[in-house]
Write a protein that holds these residues in place. Structure first.
Motif, short mmCIF file in Angstrom:
data_model
loop_
_atom_site.label_atom_id
_atom_site.label_comp_id
_atom_site.label_asym_id
_atom_site.label_seq_id
_atom_site.Cartn_x
_atom_site.Cartn_y
_atom_site.Cartn_z
N ALA A 37 0.79 -1.20 -0.04
CA ALA A 37 0.12 -0.01 0.19
C ALA A 37 0.76 1.39 0.07
O ALA A 37 0.51 2.26 0.30
N THR A 87 2.65 4.12 -6.94
CA THR A 87 1.96 3.49 -5.86
C THR A 87 2.07 1.86 -5.80
O THR A 87 2.33 1.45 -6.98
N PHE A 91 -2.31 0.57 -2.55
CA PHE A 91 -2.59 1.98 -2.08
C PHE A 91 -4.12 2.43 -2.29
O PHE A 91 -4.66 2.16 -3.26
N GLY A 92 -4.49 3.12 -1.27
CA GLY A 92 -5.84 3.53 -1.23
C GLY A 92 -6.09 4.74 -1.63
O GLY A 92 -7.48 5.29 -1.84
N GLY A 93 -5.21 5.70 -2.17
CA GLY A 93 -5.58 7.10 -2.24
C GLY A 93 -6.10 7.08 -3.66
O GLY A 93 -6.41 6.10 -4.56
N THR A 94 -6.54 8.39 -4.05
CA THR A 94 -7.34 8.64 -5.26
C THR A 94 -6.46 8.86 -6.66
O THR A 94 -6.68 8.61 -7.54
N ILE A 165 0.38 9.72 3.49
CA ILE A 165 -0.72 10.48 2.51
C ILE A 165 -1.90 9.09 2.37
O ILE A 165 -1.48 7.88 2.16
N ASP A 166 -2.98 9.80 2.19
CA ASP A 166 -4.00 8.62 1.92
C ASP A 166 -4.30 8.77 0.60
O ASP A 166 -4.42 9.79 -0.18
#
Length: 166
Positions: A37, A87, A91-94, A165-166
């Motif tokens: 992630a 990523t 990775f869960g970010g946009t 960071i998200d």
């Protein structure tokens, strides 16, 4: 080989830096978080767009030589002052500009299309990715430079632990 041909070969080879050569660039490894992630944030600190197509990120994994983690597709650019995010699959970010299986190793190295080292970070004292002293290890946190991506060529000075960071 003829004399003119020999001279041309010498000039071509003289202009090609060795892989360990650090070339000046406004692109910096700004932030790193390891794992599936995880991510690597590249930051263009300069005033002009930089074409990073063909550049690669190598991971230092404890092996004799770094292994390739990612190669930037042809035409990939980072506008002035902007970031490019590599990523891991989890990775869960946009924002995900280039996805790899996972961010691995005890350091990462950015190479230009000729194979010259542009920037690197290592958090193990023996990592070939480190610049001077290793960055402090940050279990559960990301390692990042300050907001302007200050680079003194000493990872211990340049990187600190921050929330990822998200």
């Amino acid at each position: 080989m003829t004399m003119p041909g020999s001279l041309l070969l010498i000039f071509v080879l003289a202009g090609t830096p060795a892989p360990d050569t650090v070339r000046a660039s406004s692109v910096k490894i700004h932030e790193v978080l390891g794992g599936p992630a995880g991510y690597i944030d590249l930051h263009n600190t300069g005033a002009a767009t930089i074409d990073i197509g063909g550049w690669s990120v190598q991971a230092c994994t404890g092996a004799a030589a770094p292994v390739e983690l990612a190669t930037m597709p042809a035409g990939t650019e980072i506008p002035a002052g902007e970031h490019f995010l590599i990523t891991g699959q989890g990775f869960g970010g946009t924002v995900q500009q280039l996805v790899v299986e996972a961010i691995v190793g005890d350091g990462e190295m950015l190479l230009d299309r000729r194979g010259a080292r542009i920037d690197s970070v290592g958090w193990a004292p023996s990592s070939p990715c480190r610049e001077n002293q290793a960055a402090v290890s940050c279990p559960g946190f990301a390692q990042a430079r300050d907001a302007v991506s200050r680079d003194t060529d000493n990872n211990k000075t340049d990187f600190g632990c921050i929330l990822p960071i998200d």
